[in-house]
Design an enzyme around this catalytic site. Structure first.
Site, PDB file in Angstrom:
ATOM      1  N   HIS A  43       0.835  -1.207   0.000  1.00 13.96           N
ATOM      2  CA  HIS A  43       0.000   0.000   0.000  1.00 13.96           C
ATOM      3  C   HIS A  43       0.870   1.258   0.000  1.00 13.96           C
ATOM      4  O   HIS A  43       0.721   2.138  -0.849  1.00 13.96           O
ATOM      5  CB  HIS A  43      -0.929  -0.008   1.220  1.00 13.96           C
ATOM      6  CG  HIS A  43      -1.814   1.191   1.311  1.00 13.96           C
ATOM      7  ND1 HIS A  43      -3.154   1.151   0.979  1.00 13.96           N
ATOM      8  CD2 HIS A  43      -1.562   2.471   1.667  1.00 13.96           C
ATOM      9  CE1 HIS A  43      -3.679   2.359   1.125  1.00 13.96           C
ATOM     10  NE2 HIS A  43      -2.733   3.178   1.560  1.00 13.96           N
ATOM     11  N   GLU A  44       1.798   1.333   0.949  1.00 11.78           N
ATOM     12  CA  GLU A  44       2.646   2.531   1.053  1.00 11.78           C
ATOM     13  C   GLU A  44       3.521   2.687  -0.189  1.00 11.78           C
ATOM     14  O   GLU A  44       3.785   3.795  -0.644  1.00 11.78           O
ATOM     15  CB  GLU A  44       3.496   2.502   2.323  1.00 11.78           C
ATOM     16  CG  GLU A  44       2.693   2.517   3.638  1.00 11.78           C
ATOM     17  CD  GLU A  44       1.640   3.619   3.699  1.00 11.78           C
ATOM     18  OE1 GLU A  44       1.841   4.696   3.107  1.00 11.78           O
ATOM     19  OE2 GLU A  44       0.582   3.396   4.323  1.00 11.78           O
ATOM     20  N   HIS A  89       1.834   4.600  -2.871  1.00  9.25           N
ATOM     21  CA  HIS A  89       1.979   6.057  -2.766  1.00  9.25           C
ATOM     22  C   HIS A  89       3.345   6.483  -3.288  1.00  9.25           C
ATOM     23  O   HIS A  89       3.480   7.468  -4.013  1.00  9.25           O
ATOM     24  CB  HIS A  89       1.833   6.508  -1.311  1.00  9.25           C
ATOM     25  CG  HIS A  89       0.439   6.343  -0.764  1.00  9.25           C
ATOM     26  ND1 HIS A  89      -0.669   6.847  -1.410  1.00  9.25           N
ATOM     27  CD2 HIS A  89      -0.026   5.746   0.351  1.00  9.25           C
ATOM     28  CE1 HIS A  89      -1.756   6.552  -0.698  1.00  9.25           C
ATOM     29  NE2 HIS A  89      -1.392   5.879   0.373  1.00  9.25           N
ATOM     30  N   HIS A 127       3.464   6.533  -6.961  1.00  6.84           N
ATOM     31  CA  HIS A 127       2.757   7.704  -7.478  1.00  6.84           C
ATOM     32  C   HIS A 127       3.710   8.910  -7.514  1.00  6.84           C
ATOM     33  O   HIS A 127       3.785   9.637  -8.501  1.00  6.84           O
ATOM     34  CB  HIS A 127       1.555   7.968  -6.557  1.00  6.84           C
ATOM     35  CG  HIS A 127       0.530   8.893  -7.123  1.00  6.84           C
ATOM     36  ND1 HIS A 127      -0.706   9.034  -6.558  1.00  6.84           N
ATOM     37  CD2 HIS A 127       0.554   9.725  -8.171  1.00  6.84           C
ATOM     38  CE1 HIS A 127      -1.402   9.923  -7.263  1.00  6.84           C
ATOM     39  NE2 HIS A 127      -0.652  10.355  -8.238  1.00  6.84           N
TER      40      HIS A 127
HETATM   41 ZN   LIG Z   1      -2.904   5.276   1.783  1.00  6.21          ZN
END
Ligand SMILES: [Zn+2]
Length: 597
Positions: free
Chosen positions: A492-493, A496, A499
């Site tokens: 998940h991290e 980011h 991105h």
């Molecule tokens: Zn998040």
């Protein structure tokens, strides 16, 4: 720290803030002085650089004060943060900048000369200005600033003082049958157990205590907030509503949503309604399963034929543990998830999808804030070095338990003019910089961007924070092994981070995760799904000792356990969302003045 040449000692924060402040003042004076078309064409880029300069200090010192173990460094970072924050508030009440931007955007020749990025940034900044009530007459603007400060203050207090009205409940330890005897023994004195009504013991009790009345009491106490907290919440909601009104919005929700994907509270509510409706059959089914469990429960003395709020966690726990025992212990999965293997898997995944790799790099002395922080350089197959990631993944006393991604520096194109300014800075006799290229980004990483005519770019610099359990010292021969949940969090991290890495723009206001916050979770949600996909598992999940690959069916079993009560979980989130919308509607404005609390 972070190769920032100013931050070699705590006093460096002050110096860093001072130097940056000088650059800001020069830039502000320049923007305020533009009066020709050529001048106006620079406004979007200049204001983007101005916010980059502010972020360089504010984001970085905000991060350092929250993770650095050394008190002196924390304090120095806090001071630098306050200094820049105060300056930012001054800028927000200086109408000239907004006027210049408005003027520039209104000249067709200027607007048409701007790139898509410049036009987008101009629109974002105009929106930000409108939210800061900069056009108001002096007295109202002062009220706006005062209320903003109050809200920030009471918001911090609210978060810090979170507590139930009754902090402890006393029970005869016999009432706690079902709960882990070790925990009960720790809480018991003279046959009476003192259960804190918030935190781990309360959650554990709600999941495991057999006696329904005891669970009811704990549930009620856990959900009954301290009165001072309710006062703080009411004050904050009232003031947020007032702020929004001052800025010309119907409610705080209208203001907060205006630059999100959702755009309006109406859109949010209709989304939540549709989601709840779609989800309803699943919830009904899940609740029926729990009720069946309850009916078949020999421990239930008073067999009421309904599922109470304080039954939910208990029977969910029972349901889960029966699934887990059927699916073997989920912990066995972690033998296939050594941290090194998972990182390598992420790198392989990124390489196949995006042509980039994660390359571990030994940090320089003092570059990180704790010895177990790892540095990864992101290398693109065609463009070379494109980003830096610092991974601070293990739990530590005083460190926040919330996993998070921080952008310490955004992608941005560096202009020739900045290079000339930096050359002057680096040629000074006492300069801490060896070259202009070093000075222009305070010593942090830069690279020539092949997709943009080899222009010099500052590279995204990212920190990932997790709170993975440290390997027990008795296992010193073993690598750090992650649970499936931890793997999922890391993916998940990394979503980011990805991105930020891939969103390398010429202007920092639109770089990476600087987008509508409701969009920013999308890459991370995709990454979480990748973590469990058989194709991706094949890239990384191998036993740390035997190197045997992991059977994807075993991860599937685990995922199914996680999803067993997903309907109820979604419903819980929908309810929180609806409550939030209601809290931030115009309702608090109708509260009679002085009635708050
Ligand atoms: Zn998040």
């Amino acid at each position: 720290m972070f190769q920032n040449r100013y931050l070699t000692r705590p006093e460096g924060f002050q110096e860093f803030a001072d130097v940056t402040l000088q650059k800001c003042r020069k830039l502000v004076a320049a923007v305020l002085g533009y009066s020709t078309q050529e001048g106006y064409k620079r406004v979007a880029r200049d204001l983007d650089r101005l916010s980059d300069l502010l972020c360089r200090v504010i984001d970085l010192s905000d991060f350092v004060r929250s993770v650095h173990p050394d008190r002196r460094v924390q304090m120095a970072a806090t001071q630098a943060y306050s200094l820049m924050f105060e300056y930012m508030n001054v800028l927000n009440t200086t109408p000239g900048l907004e006027a210049q931007l408005k003027k520039a955007a209104s000249i067709p020749e200027v607007w048409d000369s701007w790139s898509e990025e410049e036009q987008t940034v101009a629109n974002i900044l105009l929106k930000d200005f409108s939210k800061s009530a900069i056009e108001l007459p002096d007295d109202k603007r002062q009220a706006f600033v005062d209320i903003s400060n109050d809200v920030a203050q009471v918001g911090t207090e609210f978060v810090e003082a979170m507590a139930p009205e009754t902090p402890f409940l006393r029970f005869a330890s016999s009432k706690l049958k079902g709960m882990d005897p070790l925990v009960v023994r720790q809480l018991t004195k003279w046959g009476t157990a003192n259960i804190p009504t918030a935190g781990m013991p309360a959650m554990l009790a709600l999941r495991t205590v057999e006696d329904a009345d005891t669970r009811r009491e704990i549930y009620m106490a856990n959900r009954t907030s301290a009165r001072d907290q309710i006062k703080r919440l009411e004050q904050m909601l009232g003031q947020r509503a007032e702020l929004a009104k001052l800025a010309g919005y119907e409610s705080h929700a209208h203001m907060a949503l205006s630059d999100k994907m959702a755009k309006t509270p109406e859109a949010v509510v209709s989304f939540l309604d549709a989601l709840a409706q779609d989800n309803a059959p699943r919830v009904t089914e899940e609740m029926r399963d729990l009720l069946d469990l309850k009916r078949g429960d020999a421990h239930g003395k008073q067999m009421s034929d309904e599922l109470n709020a304080w039954d939910k966690d208990y029977y969910t726990g029972r349901l889960m543990s029966s699934m887990v025992s059927r699916a073997r212990t989920p912990d066995q999965l972690s033998a296939y998830f050594s941290l090194g293997t998972v990182m390598q898997g992420l790198s392989r995944l990124f390489n196949r999808l995006y042509g980039i790799r994660l390359v571990p790099r030994e940090p320089l002395p003092g570059e990180t804030w704790n010895p177990d922080v790892r540095r990864l350089d992101v290398i693109d197959d065609h463009e070379g070095h494109i980003a830096v990631i610092y991974c601070d993944l293990f739990e530590r006393a005083g460190k926040s338990p919330n996993p998070a991604h921080f952008t310490l520096r955004c992608s941005r194109k560096i202009s020739d003019e900045e290079m000339r300014e930096a050359a002057t800075l680096s040629s000074e006799k006492s300069s801490i910089f060896a070259t202009a290229q070093e000075a222009v980004n305070d010593g942090l990483a830069t690279n020539n961007n092949r997709r943009d005519g080899n222009a010099l770019y500052q590279l995204p610099t990212i920190a990932l924070i997790c709170d993975f359990a440290l390997p027990a010292p008795s296992y010193s021969q073993r690598p750090a092994l992650l649970s499936y949940r931890e793997v999922s969090t890391l993916f998940h991290e990394m979503g980011h981070a990805l991105h930020s890495i891939c969103g390398r723009t010429a202007l920092q206001n639109v770089a990476g995760t600087r987008c509508a916050t409701d969009f920013a979770e999308l890459p991370s949600v995709l990454m979480e799904s990748f973590a469990a996909a058989p194709e991706v598992l094949a890239l990384y999940a191998r036993h740390w000792e035997t190197d045997a690959p992991l059977d994807p069916a075993r991860v599937q079993e685990r995922v199914e356990i996680d999803r067993r009560m997903q309907g109820a979980e979604i419903e819980g989130q929908v309810l929180l969302g609806m409550l939030d919308q209601r809290y931030h509607s115009s309702v608090p404005l109708q509260w009679p003045a002085g009635s708050v609390g």
